[in-house]
Design an enzyme around this catalytic site. Sequence first.
Site, short mmCIF file in Angstrom:
data_model
loop_
_atom_site.label_atom_id
_atom_site.label_comp_id
_atom_site.label_asym_id
_atom_site.label_seq_id
_atom_site.Cartn_x
_atom_site.Cartn_y
_atom_site.Cartn_z
CB SER A 189 38.21 82.86 50.01
OG SER A 189 37.99 83.39 48.73
CG ASP A 343 44.95 83.76 45.86
OD1 ASP A 343 44.02 84.07 45.09
OD2 ASP A 343 44.81 83.72 47.10
CG HIS A 373 41.93 81.50 46.28
ND1 HIS A 373 42.12 82.57 47.12
CD2 HIS A 373 40.64 81.13 46.45
CE1 HIS A 373 40.99 82.85 47.75
NE2 HIS A 373 40.06 81.98 47.36
#
Length: 403
Positions: A189, A343, A373
Amino acid sequence: MASKSVCFVLVTVLLAYYIYMPLPDNVEEKFKVMLLDATFRTLGHAGTLAELLGIKHYMDVMMLLTKLEHTEPISDEHVTVTDTSFNNVPVRLYVPKRQSEALRRAVIYIHGGGWCLGSAAMMPYDLLSRQTAQQLNALVVSINYRLAPIFHFPAQYDDVYTVVKFFLQHSILEKYSVDPSRIAVSGDSAGGNLATAVTLELLHDPEVKVKLKIQALIYPVLQTLDLNTPSYRENGNMPILSRTLMVRFWSEYFTTDKKLFDAMFTNRHMTSQEAHLFKFVNWSTLLPDSLKKHHIYHKPQYGDSSFVKKYPAILDTRVSPLLTEDDKLKGLPLTYVITCMYDVLRDDGFMYVSRLRQAGVQVIHHHYDSTFHGILLLNTLPFDLEIAHHITAKYLEWLGNNL
């Protein structure tokens, strides 16, 4: 008695209504995912309320999860774990106890959390680092960089770059018996964003003689120009990372000024002067047809020029690596990218894979059609998911085979 029964039924129905969320058919272990999402939503609601009442900043409340999952640096029979610092930046080191005549491999790991949350000491990250050290017999350097909203860009980037550059010195590698030709940087991320940016910077830093062998980017966030790609549109309310939260992370990375959040949320934070940059994030040319579906690409809607002038970091390639010119992508190391279908950041990863391949960089792309995610963090109770363990195993297998 009857009134108590009615109240119980009413509370149960309301709770079930709150927990329930429609999920795509192919998402596994749906009830766990719903509970997880409800937990995150509750924390988000509490953060919003606390901020409205002037009690705490939204991110201070969200940090409760990071604090609840904190682990001490406890060594075990396989790995020695210590908290230390590299050039005044805190890191957690994982040193495998297995004896080896050859020099060790090393993985520099950068945690996610939207530049605002997270820690190397969180239970999921601690477990991942232990698994990496043990299975690969590799030294793991997990970085604890400064966080927003107390610190804004470039503090996070500077901390990570400082650690990586410090670690890549021959004297430090010798100290930890690390093979200079077998070093990886990895992150998920926002950590994937920092890993991407650092790898690009190292490529052109004449002071760094040791080069990274591979970079592993786990559902990375890579651009701030277009926050209305197909994946942002389709997955705005998916578990863990909603579109609203991702935009909040972006704005907090630069400032606590809510006006920037409002501009970014409506995707009108760019001006016509930046029109030439949109070619780097034009999803109509960079995404496969299967992801474009019924989406129609429209020219960007431009807004107030004051935001870019006030926060020029929005256009910095250390913030948005996808804005890097093609010729500066050449020479990057072997790259591994993980993306997830549900995501908001999915398209960032796909676009970067396309850009890298066009630049002649060797890329291995693993895309997972049935998950969302943050999946790698769901490796511990009570929200451990089978697919999280599967993706982790594939990730570690790839590292083992290529590092």
